[in-house]
Design a protein around this motif. Sequence first.
Motif, PDB file in Angstrom:
ATOM      1  N   CYS A  41       0.817  -1.217   0.000  1.00 15.64           N
ATOM      2  CA  CYS A  41       0.000   0.000   0.000  1.00 15.64           C
ATOM      3  C   CYS A  41       0.847   1.262   0.000  1.00 15.64           C
ATOM      4  CB  CYS A  41      -0.913   0.009   1.225  1.00 15.64           C
ATOM      5  SG  CYS A  41      -2.160  -1.273   1.151  1.00 15.64           S
ATOM      6  N   ASP A  42       2.116   1.142   0.286  1.00 15.54           N
ATOM      7  CA  ASP A  42       3.017   2.296   0.335  1.00 15.54           C
ATOM      8  C   ASP A  42       3.511   2.599  -1.070  1.00 15.54           C
ATOM      9  OD1 ASP A  42       4.712   4.324   1.096  1.00 15.54           O
ATOM     10  OD2 ASP A  42       6.253   2.985   1.885  1.00 15.54           O
ATOM     11  N   THR A  43       2.661   3.254  -1.848  1.00 13.84           N
ATOM     12  CA  THR A  43       2.987   3.498  -3.256  1.00 13.84           C
ATOM     13  C   THR A  43       4.094   4.522  -3.451  1.00 13.84           C
ATOM     14  OG1 THR A  43       1.203   5.120  -3.426  1.00 13.84           O
ATOM     15  CG2 THR A  43       0.683   2.846  -4.038  1.00 13.84           C
ATOM     16  N   THR A  44       4.340   5.362  -2.444  1.00 16.75           N
ATOM     17  CA  THR A  44       5.400   6.367  -2.569  1.00 16.75           C
ATOM     18  C   THR A  44       6.749   5.849  -2.091  1.00 16.75           C
ATOM     19  OG1 THR A  44       4.880   7.281  -0.396  1.00 16.75           O
ATOM     20  CG2 THR A  44       3.787   8.299  -2.296  1.00 16.75           C
ATOM     21  N   GLY A  45       6.747   4.726  -1.369  1.00 19.57           N
ATOM     22  CA  GLY A  45       7.998   4.151  -0.893  1.00 19.57           C
ATOM     23  C   GLY A  45       8.626   4.872   0.283  1.00 19.57           C
ATOM     24  N   ASP A  46       7.832   5.707   0.970  1.00 15.61           N
ATOM     25  CA  ASP A  46       8.390   6.478   2.088  1.00 15.61           C
ATOM     26  C   ASP A  46       8.218   5.802   3.449  1.00 15.61           C
ATOM     27  OD1 ASP A  46       5.674   6.797   2.488  1.00 15.61           O
ATOM     28  OD2 ASP A  46       5.710   8.990   2.411  1.00 15.61           O
ATOM     29  N   LYS A  47       7.658   4.601   3.461  1.00 14.72           N
ATOM     30  CA  LYS A  47       7.455   3.827   4.697  1.00 14.72           C
ATOM     31  C   LYS A  47       6.440   4.473   5.647  1.00 14.72           C
ATOM     32  CE  LYS A  47      10.823   0.955   3.559  1.00 14.72           C
ATOM     33  NZ  LYS A  47      10.832   0.936   2.133  1.00 14.72           N
ATOM     34  N   SER A  50       0.004   7.162   3.731  1.00 15.80           N
ATOM     35  CA  SER A  50      -0.797   8.386   3.663  1.00 15.80           C
ATOM     36  C   SER A  50      -2.277   8.023   3.648  1.00 15.80           C
ATOM     37  CB  SER A  50      -0.459   9.170   2.396  1.00 15.80           C
ATOM     38  OG  SER A  50      -0.952   8.476   1.261  1.00 15.80           O
ATOM     39  N   ASP A  52      -4.413   8.840   1.415  1.00 13.67           N
ATOM     40  CA  ASP A  52      -4.758   8.379   0.063  1.00 13.67           C
ATOM     41  C   ASP A  52      -4.354   6.928  -0.152  1.00 13.67           C
ATOM     42  OD1 ASP A  52      -5.869  10.829  -0.620  1.00 13.67           O
ATOM     43  OD2 ASP A  52      -4.028  11.559  -1.576  1.00 13.67           O
ATOM     44  N   GLU A  53      -3.158   6.559   0.320  1.00  5.72           N
ATOM     45  CA  GLU A  53      -2.694   5.175   0.190  1.00  5.72           C
ATOM     46  C   GLU A  53      -3.606   4.226   0.976  1.00  5.72           C
ATOM     47  OE1 GLU A  53       2.116   5.667  -0.404  1.00  5.72           O
ATOM     48  OE2 GLU A  53       1.287   5.964   1.608  1.00  5.72           O
ATOM     49  N   SER A  74      -1.738  10.703   8.077  1.00  2.00           N
ATOM     50  CA  SER A  74      -0.973   9.524   7.681  1.00  2.00           C
ATOM     51  C   SER A  74      -0.740   8.644   8.899  1.00  2.00           C
ATOM     52  CB  SER A  74       0.359   9.928   7.057  1.00  2.00           C
ATOM     53  OG  SER A  74       1.152  10.609   8.000  1.00  2.00           O
TER      54      SER A  74
END
Length: 84
Positions: A41-47, A50, A52-53, A74
């Motif tokens: 679910c972490d589409t941004t890869g920031d761990k 969010s 939206d995620e 988040s």
Amino acid sequence: MKLVTTLVALTLVSGVALAASAGKMDKNGDGKISKAEMMSCDTTGDKILSSDELKACGFTADQIKMYDKNLDGSISASEMEAGG
């Protein structure tokens, strides 16, 4: 340090059952969210997951509020550790 904390939190979350409406996250249907399922679910890869995620993975606004203790929209590693 943040990455280590996040990985520890995700490991803890792997054994925690979540509500049925988070079903998109529970890919194998076992009623639990594994580290791999959470990370998908972490589409941004920031761990950090969010709003939206989380919504894209099936969480409702009320479920997000249960975990989002600091109300920043988040779910961080420390919030995952604390649980809902």
